[in-house]
Design an enzyme around this catalytic site. Structure first.
Site, PDB file in Angstrom:
ATOM      1  N   ASP A   1       0.849  -1.187   0.000  1.00  0.00           N
ATOM      2  CA  ASP A   1       0.000   0.000   0.000  1.00  0.00           C
ATOM      3  C   ASP A   1       0.894   1.249   0.000  1.00  0.00           C
ATOM      4  O   ASP A   1       1.628   1.487   0.958  1.00  0.00           O
ATOM      5  CB  ASP A   1      -0.902   0.024   1.238  1.00  0.00           C
ATOM      6  CG  ASP A   1      -1.833   1.226   1.191  1.00  0.00           C
ATOM      7  OD1 ASP A   1      -2.818   1.161   0.430  1.00  0.00           O
ATOM      8  OD2 ASP A   1      -1.554   2.238   1.862  1.00  0.00           O
TER       9      ASP A   1
ATOM     10  N   TYR B   1       3.391   9.781   0.473  1.00  0.00           N
ATOM     11  CA  TYR B   1       4.333   9.185   1.431  1.00  0.00           C
ATOM     12  C   TYR B   1       5.797   9.447   1.059  1.00  0.00           C
ATOM     13  O   TYR B   1       6.705   9.138   1.829  1.00  0.00           O
ATOM     14  CB  TYR B   1       4.083   7.671   1.579  1.00  0.00           C
ATOM     15  CG  TYR B   1       2.677   7.307   2.018  1.00  0.00           C
ATOM     16  CD1 TYR B   1       1.832   8.255   2.588  1.00  0.00           C
ATOM     17  CD2 TYR B   1       2.190   6.008   1.859  1.00  0.00           C
ATOM     18  CE1 TYR B   1       0.548   7.915   2.973  1.00  0.00           C
ATOM     19  CE2 TYR B   1       0.903   5.667   2.245  1.00  0.00           C
ATOM     20  CZ  TYR B   1       0.085   6.634   2.800  1.00  0.00           C
ATOM     21  OH  TYR B   1      -1.186   6.299   3.178  1.00  0.00           O
TER      22      TYR B   1
HETATM   23  N1  NDP Z   1      -5.630   6.186   3.125  1.00  0.00           N
HETATM   24  C1  NDP Z   1      -5.193   6.906   4.132  1.00  0.00           C
HETATM   25  O1  NDP Z   1      -5.588   8.066   4.328  1.00  0.00           O
HETATM   26  C2  NDP Z   1      -4.229   6.320   5.085  1.00  0.00           C
HETATM   27  C3  NDP Z   1      -3.597   5.137   4.745  1.00  0.00           C
HETATM   28  N2  NDP Z   1      -2.708   4.556   5.608  1.00  0.00           N
HETATM   29  C4  NDP Z   1      -2.076   3.289   5.163  1.00  0.00           C
HETATM   30  O2  NDP Z   1      -2.295   2.290   6.162  1.00  0.00           O
HETATM   31  C5  NDP Z   1      -1.058   1.784   6.625  1.00  0.00           C
HETATM   32  C6  NDP Z   1      -1.159   1.311   8.063  1.00  0.00           C
HETATM   33  O3  NDP Z   1      -1.538   2.355   8.934  1.00  0.00           O
HETATM   34  P1  NDP Z   1      -0.505   3.099   9.888  1.00  0.00           P
HETATM   35  O4  NDP Z   1      -0.954   4.489  10.044  1.00  0.00           O
HETATM   36  O5  NDP Z   1       0.870   2.911   9.364  1.00  0.00           O
HETATM   37  O6  NDP Z   1      -0.694   2.425  11.293  1.00  0.00           O
HETATM   38  P2  NDP Z   1      -0.591   0.928  11.871  1.00  0.00           P
HETATM   39  O7  NDP Z   1      -1.797   0.765  12.722  1.00  0.00           O
HETATM   40  O8  NDP Z   1      -0.326  -0.050  10.800  1.00  0.00           O
HETATM   41  O9  NDP Z   1       0.667   1.023  12.826  1.00  0.00           O
HETATM   42  C7  NDP Z   1       1.972   1.101  12.369  1.00  0.00           C
HETATM   43  C8  NDP Z   1       2.886   1.232  13.590  1.00  0.00           C
HETATM   44  O10 NDP Z   1       2.834   0.028  14.367  1.00  0.00           O
HETATM   45  C9  NDP Z   1       4.117  -0.496  14.586  1.00  0.00           C
HETATM   46  N3  NDP Z   1       3.997  -1.975  14.512  1.00  0.00           N
HETATM   47  C10 NDP Z   1       3.903  -2.747  13.396  1.00  0.00           C
HETATM   48  N4  NDP Z   1       3.776  -4.044  13.718  1.00  0.00           N
HETATM   49  C11 NDP Z   1       3.781  -4.110  15.070  1.00  0.00           C
HETATM   50  C12 NDP Z   1       3.701  -5.184  15.977  1.00  0.00           C
HETATM   51  N5  NDP Z   1       3.576  -6.447  15.563  1.00  0.00           N
HETATM   52  N6  NDP Z   1       3.746  -4.904  17.312  1.00  0.00           N
HETATM   53  C13 NDP Z   1       3.865  -3.609  17.737  1.00  0.00           C
HETATM   54  N7  NDP Z   1       3.959  -2.554  16.907  1.00  0.00           N
HETATM   55  C14 NDP Z   1       3.913  -2.796  15.575  1.00  0.00           C
HETATM   56  C15 NDP Z   1       4.990   0.086  13.479  1.00  0.00           C
HETATM   57  O11 NDP Z   1       6.328   0.220  13.920  1.00  0.00           O
HETATM   58  P3  NDP Z   1       7.643  -0.229  13.080  1.00  0.00           P
HETATM   59  O12 NDP Z   1       7.459   0.173  11.660  1.00  0.00           O
HETATM   60  O13 NDP Z   1       8.712   0.554  13.763  1.00  0.00           O
HETATM   61  O14 NDP Z   1       7.807  -1.708  13.252  1.00  0.00           O
HETATM   62  C16 NDP Z   1       4.342   1.449  13.263  1.00  0.00           C
HETATM   63  O15 NDP Z   1       4.832   2.404  14.183  1.00  0.00           O
HETATM   64  C17 NDP Z   1      -0.109   2.974   6.381  1.00  0.00           C
HETATM   65  O16 NDP Z   1       1.253   2.630   6.484  1.00  0.00           O
HETATM   66  C18 NDP Z   1      -0.557   3.421   5.013  1.00  0.00           C
HETATM   67  O17 NDP Z   1      -0.048   2.562   4.020  1.00  0.00           O
HETATM   68  C19 NDP Z   1      -2.470   5.102   6.840  1.00  0.00           C
HETATM   69  C20 NDP Z   1      -3.048   6.287   7.222  1.00  0.00           C
HETATM   70  C21 NDP Z   1      -3.959   7.011   6.361  1.00  0.00           C
HETATM   71  O1  NHF Z   2      -2.295   8.426   4.265  1.00  0.00           O
HETATM   72  C1  NHF Z   2      -2.169   9.421   4.957  1.00  0.00           C
HETATM   73  C2  NHF Z   2      -1.201   9.557   5.987  1.00  0.00           C
HETATM   74  O2  NHF Z   2      -1.506  10.540   6.932  1.00  0.00           O
HETATM   75  C3  NHF Z   2      -1.870  11.788   6.492  1.00  0.00           C
HETATM   76  C4  NHF Z   2      -2.166  12.702   7.650  1.00  0.00           C
HETATM   77  O3  NHF Z   2      -1.072  13.423   8.033  1.00  0.00           O
HETATM   78  C5  NHF Z   2      -3.075  11.660   5.672  1.00  0.00           C
HETATM   79  O4  NHF Z   2      -3.304  12.820   4.964  1.00  0.00           O
HETATM   80  C6  NHF Z   2      -3.034  10.551   4.717  1.00  0.00           C
HETATM   81  O5  NHF Z   2      -4.290  10.069   4.544  1.00  0.00           O
END
Ligand code: NDP
Ligand code: NHF
Length: 317
Positions: free
Chosen positions: A47, A52
């Protein structure tokens, strides 16, 4: 051995691996290794987003693995997203071409409109006035969708979808679409389980992807609260199944038929996060996890955008 990852089928029959690797906040140097490790471990779905600022390194990792013979392009499922400053219909195809150039790919499997809200074009990714106020654009997401359809017609995207759209906004797209959205990606975890929006999407044959499935543990904590990963009820469920809290949260989504994209740049976590196909959470424990839902459980609120006419979170779902 690589786990066999089940797929969710789109309304266009494309197969969507039910777990993928998130890449937001993965630093360019870290994401290269993370994507290569993930492919070795068995991930086939990634994803991404232009926003990003790491598509280039994701692309290098993917192409290195293809060259190595570890995987074929057609076995991978790559999602990326259109940023808010590129919403004008004429800008959509060029924006995808820019992402494809960075990823060094000929097509993406899924292209999403990242947010329903347009921002002013031509002033960087987060345009602001001299007082720091975000500059909104006036393009309607209906026009943006026409540009998204062009991406499919040109063979640059196998499928197109939405992200952070509420049910009324989705309905407006369905009403005008020549090519229907196959997916909506939004924040979803037991503190904000989104059952109504999921039900709406499934009723309209739209698959769902949960972002922030681990409860976005890096976010600043509200006073008197813990992170979802430290929730005592989740911890009890985790002990019962002898699986980590993260594994329970990921399996929770899969059992709801929701695609899930946990982010990690830590090899041991990338590995354990996909090691979730050897147990089943009972219906009672699924209910218990659902009961953690809170009215203020959403964390990605985008406060700067609250006055935008297309701000999606004023609706209940
Ligand atoms: N469409 C949108 O608007 C958005 C899309 N996204 C997408 O969704 C994805 C996932 O959401 P995200 O916001 O990253 O949050 P997550 O809920 O996936 O959390 C990610 C965090 O959790 C930690 N982590 C991962 N695995 C573990 C584990 N097994 N135990 C403890 N901690 C863990 C990671 O640390 P570390 O990497 O240090 O291991 C990181 O800090 C994003 O990366 C992005 O691709 C996210 C936000 C907005
Ligand atoms: O994927 C994303 C990561 O976080 C951002 C927020 O600061 C969002 O804008 C976005 O949706």
């Amino acid at each position: 051995m690589s786990p066999q990852v089940p797929v969710v089928k789109f309304n266009n029959n494309l197969k969507f691996p039910i777990i993928g690797l998130g890449t937001w906040k993965s630093k360019p140097d870290e994401v290269y290794q993370a994507v290569k490790d993930a492919i070795d471990i068995g991930y086939r779905h990634f994803d991404c987003a232009y926003f990003y600022l790491n598509e280039k390194e994701v692309g290098i990792a993917i192409n290195d693995k293809i060259k190595e013979g570890a995987v074929k392009r057609e076995e991978l499922f790559i999602t990326t997203k259109l940023w808010n400053t590129d919403h004008r219909k004429e800008l959509v195809v060029p924006a995808l071409k820019r992402s494809l150039e960075l990823l060094n790919l000929e097509y993406v499997d899924l292209y999403l409109v990242h947010w329903p809200m347009a921002l002013k074009e031509g002033f960087g990714l987060s345009p602001k006035d001299e007082n720091g106020k975000t500059l909104f654009g006036d393009v309607s997401y209906i026009d943006t969708w026409k540009g998204m359809e062009d991406c499919v017609k040109l063979g640059l995207a196998k499928s197109i979808g939405l992200s952070n759209f509420n049910h009324k906004q989705i309905q407006k797209i369905i009403d005008i679409a020549e090519i229907k959205p196959v997916n909506n990606q939004f924040e979803c975890h037991p503190y904000f389980n989104q059952s109504k929006l999921i039900e709406f999407c499934f009723k309209h044959n739209i698959t769902v992807t949960a972002f922030g499935p681990l409860g976005l543990p890096y976010r600043p904590l509200r006073p008197g609260t813990t992170t979802l990963l430290e929730d005592p009820i989740l911890k009890n469920v985790s002990e019962k199944y002898k699986k980590s809290p993260a594994q329970i949260l990921i399996k929770y989504q899969i059992q709801r038929n929701v695609v899930v994209i946990p982010k990690s740049v830590t090899k041991s976590r990338i590995s354990s996060n996909i090691d979730i196909f050897d147990f089943t959470i009972s219906p009672g424990d699924m209910e218990l996890l659902n009961s953690l839902n809170k009215p203020d459980g959403r964390y990605i609120l985008l406060d700067d955008y609250k006055e935008h006419p297309d701000y999606p979170f004023n609706e209940e779902f």
